[in-house]
Design an enzyme around this catalytic site. Structure first.
Site, PDB file in Angstrom:
ATOM      1  N   HIS A 146       3.908   7.177   3.753  1.00 18.68           N
ATOM      2  CA  HIS A 146       4.861   6.069   3.608  1.00 18.68           C
ATOM      3  C   HIS A 146       4.401   5.104   2.524  1.00 18.68           C
ATOM      4  CE1 HIS A 146       2.094   4.096   6.643  1.00 18.68           C
ATOM      5  NE2 HIS A 146       2.342   3.029   5.915  1.00 18.68           N
ATOM      6  N   GLU A 181       7.844   1.098   4.881  1.00 19.58           N
ATOM      7  CA  GLU A 181       7.398   0.048   5.802  1.00 19.58           C
ATOM      8  C   GLU A 181       7.591  -1.296   5.113  1.00 19.58           C
ATOM      9  OE1 GLU A 181       3.162   0.119   6.633  1.00 19.58           O
ATOM     10  OE2 GLU A 181       3.375  -1.192   8.379  1.00 19.58           O
ATOM     11  N   HIS A 237       0.839  -1.212   0.000  1.00 24.43           N
ATOM     12  CA  HIS A 237       0.000   0.000   0.000  1.00 24.43           C
ATOM     13  C   HIS A 237       0.865   1.250   0.000  1.00 24.43           C
ATOM     14  CE1 HIS A 237       0.609  -0.667   4.421  1.00 24.43           C
ATOM     15  NE2 HIS A 237       0.695   0.640   4.454  1.00 24.43           N
TER      16      HIS A 237
END
Lengths: 134, 134
Positions: free
Chosen positions: A79, A130, A7
């Site tokens: 992010h 991430e 994502h």
């Protein structure tokens, strides 16, 4: 090592308004808000078929995105998240090659209930990355 | 209206160094640099299987990402790109509902040789959104 783009996360000052824009202006597949008090955010997922956009609104006093929204009051891209098959292998390899894992360097359980870690944005051209074990 | 997340674009001050980090630290599938003088950028694509990361470095005097790198010298996430089936239908619908298409509102040919348009980041929580006809 990294696999799929899981994502892209966007911090927003008003989750209801942001979700409405993606749904009504862009005709996107927008999910329902989910409050995640243990992570200090309320999230809405947008399913793009191949990946996801995660809209994030601060929740509670110590939200991890509060400082970002102080600096960027209109919101912004926060992010990106890549999938890895084994978060402990990923963490060990990254530390070995000199990348900085945020926090104490130990993976923790992320917003999707899976082990995650974050890499220092200064190591990746101003981009907070991430890694999520999937 | 919007379909797949085609790519997330990251502006970087040094494309060779950035590509090396994704390849060597993250073990990503990193392509070769492509100079696109007509778009004022040199790009490297990272294939994540389901989507792409596009690393962008300014090329020439009037690069569209020069101002962004002036403000963010370390680099940062620059835009996200969603696929649409018909860019003219998308443009007409967006103008109808009050979203601002950048430039003169007319789709142009993007870095991948396909028609694209960009939406005003102030309409989408500080996020620059590209739509690409695929």
């Amino acid at each position: 090592m990294i696999g799929r783009l899981n994502h892209i996360a966007i911090a927003v000052p008003d989750l209801t308004a942001a979700a409405a824009k993606y749904r009504d202006l862009l005709g996107a597949h927008v999910g329902q808000p989910q409050a995640l008090p243990e992570h200090g955010v309320t999230v809405v997922f947008i399913d793009t078929g191949n990946s996801k956009v995660e809209l994030l609104e601060p929740l509670g006093e110590a939200s991890p995105i509060a400082a970002f929204l102080d600096k960027n009051p209109s919101g912004g891209m926060h992010h990106i998240c890549f999938e890895v098959p084994d978060i402990l292998v990923a963490a060990a390899r990254l530390v070995e090659v000199g990348a900085r894992v945020l926090g104490d360097g130990t993976p923790r359980i992320g917003a999707h209930g899976k082990p995650v870690l974050f890499l220092h944005p200064k190591d990746f051209d101003g981009t907070l990355i991430e890694l999520e074990e999937v």
